[in-house]
Write an enzyme that holds these catalytic residues in place. Sequence first.
Site, PDB file in Angstrom:
ATOM      1  CD  GLU A   1      27.893  21.988 -10.705  1.00  0.00           C
ATOM      2  OE1 GLU A   1      28.473  20.908 -10.539  1.00  0.00           O
ATOM      3  OE2 GLU A   1      28.156  22.748 -11.648  1.00  0.00           O
TER       4      GLU A   1
ATOM      5  CE1 TYR B   1      33.082  20.756  -9.488  1.00  0.00           C
ATOM      6  CE2 TYR B   1      31.013  19.750  -8.808  1.00  0.00           C
ATOM      7  CZ  TYR B   1      31.760  20.436  -9.734  1.00  0.00           C
ATOM      8  OH  TYR B   1      31.185  20.833 -10.906  1.00  0.00           O
TER       9      TYR B   1
ATOM     10  CG  ASP C   1      35.424  18.771 -12.598  1.00  0.00           C
ATOM     11  OD1 ASP C   1      36.467  19.405 -12.856  1.00  0.00           O
ATOM     12  OD2 ASP C   1      34.691  18.306 -13.478  1.00  0.00           O
TER      13      ASP C   1
END
Length: 335
Positions: free
Chosen positions: A71, A154, A172
């Site tokens: 991520e 997020y 996202d």
Amino acid sequence: MTATDAPSEAPVPASSEFLDAEAPTPDVLDAPQADEAALLHAPVLAWFEQHARDLPWRRPEAGAWGVMVSEFMLQQTPVARVLPVYEQWLARWPRPADLAAEAPGEAVRAWGRLGYPRRALRLHGAAVAITERHGGDVPSDHGQLLALPGIGEYTAAAVASFAYGQRHAVLDTNVRRVFARAATGIQYPPNATTAAERRLARALLPADEPTAAHWAAASMELGALVCTARNEACERCPIASRCAWRLSGKPAHDGPPRRGQTYAGTDRQVRGRLLAVLREAPSPVPQAALDAVWADPVQRARALDGLVADGLVEPLAQGMYRLPTGRPVRPATHS
DNA sequence: GAACCGTGGCA
DNA sequence: TTGCCAAGGTT
């Protein structure tokens, strides 16, 4: 009854009103809305079963740390460029404590050319915090994730959902675009994420926890592979028949121009060149080596100062520079 | 909320 | 060739 005359009650207009992001949103969906949302879930989930990419961070062996590393790397960087760096990173630092034991400069070096190298520094900082505060295990709590450096709304939702199967709205750029088109009926979402988008994402989230987690990954994948920013492939889209944007004739984006980024000639470009020199040098480099990358001395100095201020570069005595060691440089003392 | 923060591929 | 775009976060 409408939403305007009975704010204390759930609005119950006809179908599709769950798409009205401006309407007051109850905490619990009423039946018509839930049914409407459910019509999107099954096709997207089934499509995901068939077409999901086999990405390393989606394999069980990746674990929460693998998910978290991915991520960080995927923030504003395409999958194809992340893949090789991700593999090397996990091989070298299989646990948060392994990275925490390293100098932050090593993280910056291993980051390579992924861009936005402050992410490497923050990932290192997050590994240190996880080692110190969480016993070396990536926390599963959304709030604890959010408290780590480099993790915003997020990423906290993504890690909690993808790594731990929790129910979170994972918003996202891909999901925002899918929702903007399928639900709101516009080509592109606003420049900045709005409260209306968050409400919509929550309204569309399946009630069941594991289903919600799959939905988060599936809706994101749909945006990445089918409902892309440029050439949307509606013929391959499992919800094309229900897409508000397509059904209204795909009206072109009208709002303010989507923000463009200039790069050539900016401090960012200079910073990039300076840091590239330091990344590739095994030992401290002299000022002259940095001076060679940019002609304008004023801008060059400003960029270097910025890198030092950000903790990406460590100045040494005698005009030498290196990537940060994480240990304070021992001041020259007499004794 | 706006500005800033890298890098490279593609239409 | 060049603008657009890519699993955002921080200040």
